[in-house]
Design a protein around this motif. Structure first.
Motif, PDB file in Angstrom:
ATOM      1  N   VAL A  34       0.839  -1.198   0.000  1.00  0.00           N
ATOM      2  CA  VAL A  34       0.000   0.000   0.000  1.00  0.00           C
ATOM      3  C   VAL A  34       0.879   1.255   0.000  1.00  0.00           C
ATOM      4  O   VAL A  34       1.657   1.476   0.924  1.00  0.00           O
ATOM      5  N   SER A  35       0.715   2.061  -1.063  1.00  0.00           N
ATOM      6  CA  SER A  35       1.429   3.326  -1.156  1.00  0.00           C
ATOM      7  C   SER A  35       0.983   4.255  -0.033  1.00  0.00           C
ATOM      8  O   SER A  35      -0.198   4.369   0.259  1.00  0.00           O
ATOM      9  N   VAL A  40       6.587   5.040   0.341  1.00  0.00           N
ATOM     10  CA  VAL A  40       6.222   6.355  -0.174  1.00  0.00           C
ATOM     11  C   VAL A  40       6.960   6.561  -1.483  1.00  0.00           C
ATOM     12  O   VAL A  40       8.175   6.337  -1.554  1.00  0.00           O
ATOM     13  N   PHE A  41       6.222   6.942  -2.522  1.00  0.00           N
ATOM     14  CA  PHE A  41       6.816   7.243  -3.822  1.00  0.00           C
ATOM     15  C   PHE A  41       6.492   8.676  -4.174  1.00  0.00           C
ATOM     16  O   PHE A  41       5.326   9.064  -4.244  1.00  0.00           O
ATOM     17  N   GLU A  42       7.539   9.491  -4.358  1.00  0.00           N
ATOM     18  CA  GLU A  42       7.372  10.889  -4.740  1.00  0.00           C
ATOM     19  C   GLU A  42       7.757  11.033  -6.205  1.00  0.00           C
ATOM     20  O   GLU A  42       8.917  10.904  -6.571  1.00  0.00           O
ATOM     21  N   SER A  43       6.758  11.282  -7.031  1.00  0.00           N
ATOM     22  CA  SER A  43       6.928  11.359  -8.472  1.00  0.00           C
ATOM     23  C   SER A  43       7.565  12.678  -8.908  1.00  0.00           C
ATOM     24  O   SER A  43       7.239  13.736  -8.392  1.00  0.00           O
ATOM     25  N   ILE A  44       8.463  12.580  -9.882  1.00  0.00           N
ATOM     26  CA  ILE A  44       9.090  13.736 -10.510  1.00  0.00           C
ATOM     27  C   ILE A  44       8.996  13.515 -12.016  1.00  0.00           C
ATOM     28  O   ILE A  44       9.064  12.378 -12.493  1.00  0.00           O
ATOM     29  N   ASN A  45       8.839  14.595 -12.767  1.00  0.00           N
ATOM     30  CA  ASN A  45       8.828  14.502 -14.229  1.00  0.00           C
ATOM     31  C   ASN A  45       7.736  13.559 -14.719  1.00  0.00           C
ATOM     32  O   ASN A  45       7.997  12.631 -15.482  1.00  0.00           O
ATOM     33  N   MET A  48       8.233   9.700 -14.521  1.00  0.00           N
ATOM     34  CA  MET A  48       9.365   9.058 -15.190  1.00  0.00           C
ATOM     35  C   MET A  48      10.542   8.851 -14.226  1.00  0.00           C
ATOM     36  O   MET A  48      11.346   7.953 -14.414  1.00  0.00           O
ATOM     37  N   ILE A  49      10.602   9.694 -13.217  1.00  0.00           N
ATOM     38  CA  ILE A  49      11.632   9.611 -12.186  1.00  0.00           C
ATOM     39  C   ILE A  49      10.924   9.808 -10.854  1.00  0.00           C
ATOM     40  O   ILE A  49       9.883  10.462 -10.793  1.00  0.00           O
ATOM     41  N   GLY A  50      11.469   9.250  -9.801  1.00  0.00           N
ATOM     42  CA  GLY A  50      10.871   9.462  -8.500  1.00  0.00           C
ATOM     43  C   GLY A  50      11.785   9.005  -7.384  1.00  0.00           C
ATOM     44  O   GLY A  50      12.762   8.289  -7.609  1.00  0.00           O
ATOM     45  N   TYR A  51      11.431   9.449  -6.191  1.00  0.00           N
ATOM     46  CA  TYR A  51      12.119   8.995  -4.985  1.00  0.00           C
ATOM     47  C   TYR A  51      11.176   8.070  -4.241  1.00  0.00           C
ATOM     48  O   TYR A  51       9.999   8.370  -4.089  1.00  0.00           O
ATOM     49  N   MET A  52      11.701   6.960  -3.795  1.00  0.00           N
ATOM     50  CA  MET A  52      10.902   5.994  -3.046  1.00  0.00           C
ATOM     51  C   MET A  52      11.588   5.715  -1.717  1.00  0.00           C
ATOM     52  O   MET A  52      12.796   5.508  -1.676  1.00  0.00           O
ATOM     53  N   LEU A  67       5.815  -1.115  -9.123  1.00  0.00           N
ATOM     54  CA  LEU A  67       4.855  -0.365  -8.329  1.00  0.00           C
ATOM     55  C   LEU A  67       3.517  -0.341  -9.055  1.00  0.00           C
ATOM     56  O   LEU A  67       3.472  -0.386 -10.287  1.00  0.00           O
ATOM     57  N   ARG A  68       2.440  -0.274  -8.297  1.00  0.00           N
ATOM     58  CA  ARG A  68       1.101  -0.143  -8.873  1.00  0.00           C
ATOM     59  C   ARG A  68       0.580   1.237  -8.530  1.00  0.00           C
ATOM     60  O   ARG A  68       0.643   1.674  -7.392  1.00  0.00           O
ATOM     61  N   GLN A  69       0.068   1.911  -9.561  1.00  0.00           N
ATOM     62  CA  GLN A  69      -0.583   3.205  -9.385  1.00  0.00           C
ATOM     63  C   GLN A  69      -1.951   3.086 -10.039  1.00  0.00           C
ATOM     64  O   GLN A  69      -2.056   2.973 -11.258  1.00  0.00           O
TER      65      GLN A  69
END
Length: 101
Positions: A34-35, A40-45, A48-52, A67-69
């Motif tokens: 569960v996100s 925690v996934f922080e999306s960038i761009n 296409m890029i992110g911090y997890m 990951l599932r979104q």
């Protein structure tokens, strides 16, 4: 004897990076977690890029994370990862989206 020992040491320096390149990348499936709770996934761009930030041992650069979104699954490659000292299995990673294999 020194010559052969020196040669073997240099050969090992050449072979070590090759062994690392041949290391099989692992796929870590976080799609059932569960996100916001398990990670925690922080999306960038636009994703296409992110911090997890997550928990789990053995994740290394070049490994893949699924990951599932919503109803879609995405696969990311670990570009960089840093483990926390406490708890030792918690980490933060820079991820780059890649095609699902």
């Amino acid at each position: 004897m020194n010559l052969s020992f020196s040669f073997l040491n240099k050969l090992n320096l050449i072979i070590s990076p090759i062994k690392e390149l041949k290391r099989q990348k692992k796929i870590h499936d976080y799609s059932q977690q569960v996100s916001g709770s398990d990670y925690v996934f922080e999306s960038i761009n636009e994703g296409m890029i992110g911090y997890m930030t997550g928990v789990g041992k053995g994740i290394k650069p070049c490994d893949r994370i699924i990951l599932r979104q919503g109803c879609e699954s995405y696969q990311y490659q670990v570009e960089e990862i840093d483990y926390y000292s406490d708890p030792s299995d918690m980490w933060i990673a820079l991820l780059k989206q890649v095609p699902i294999e």
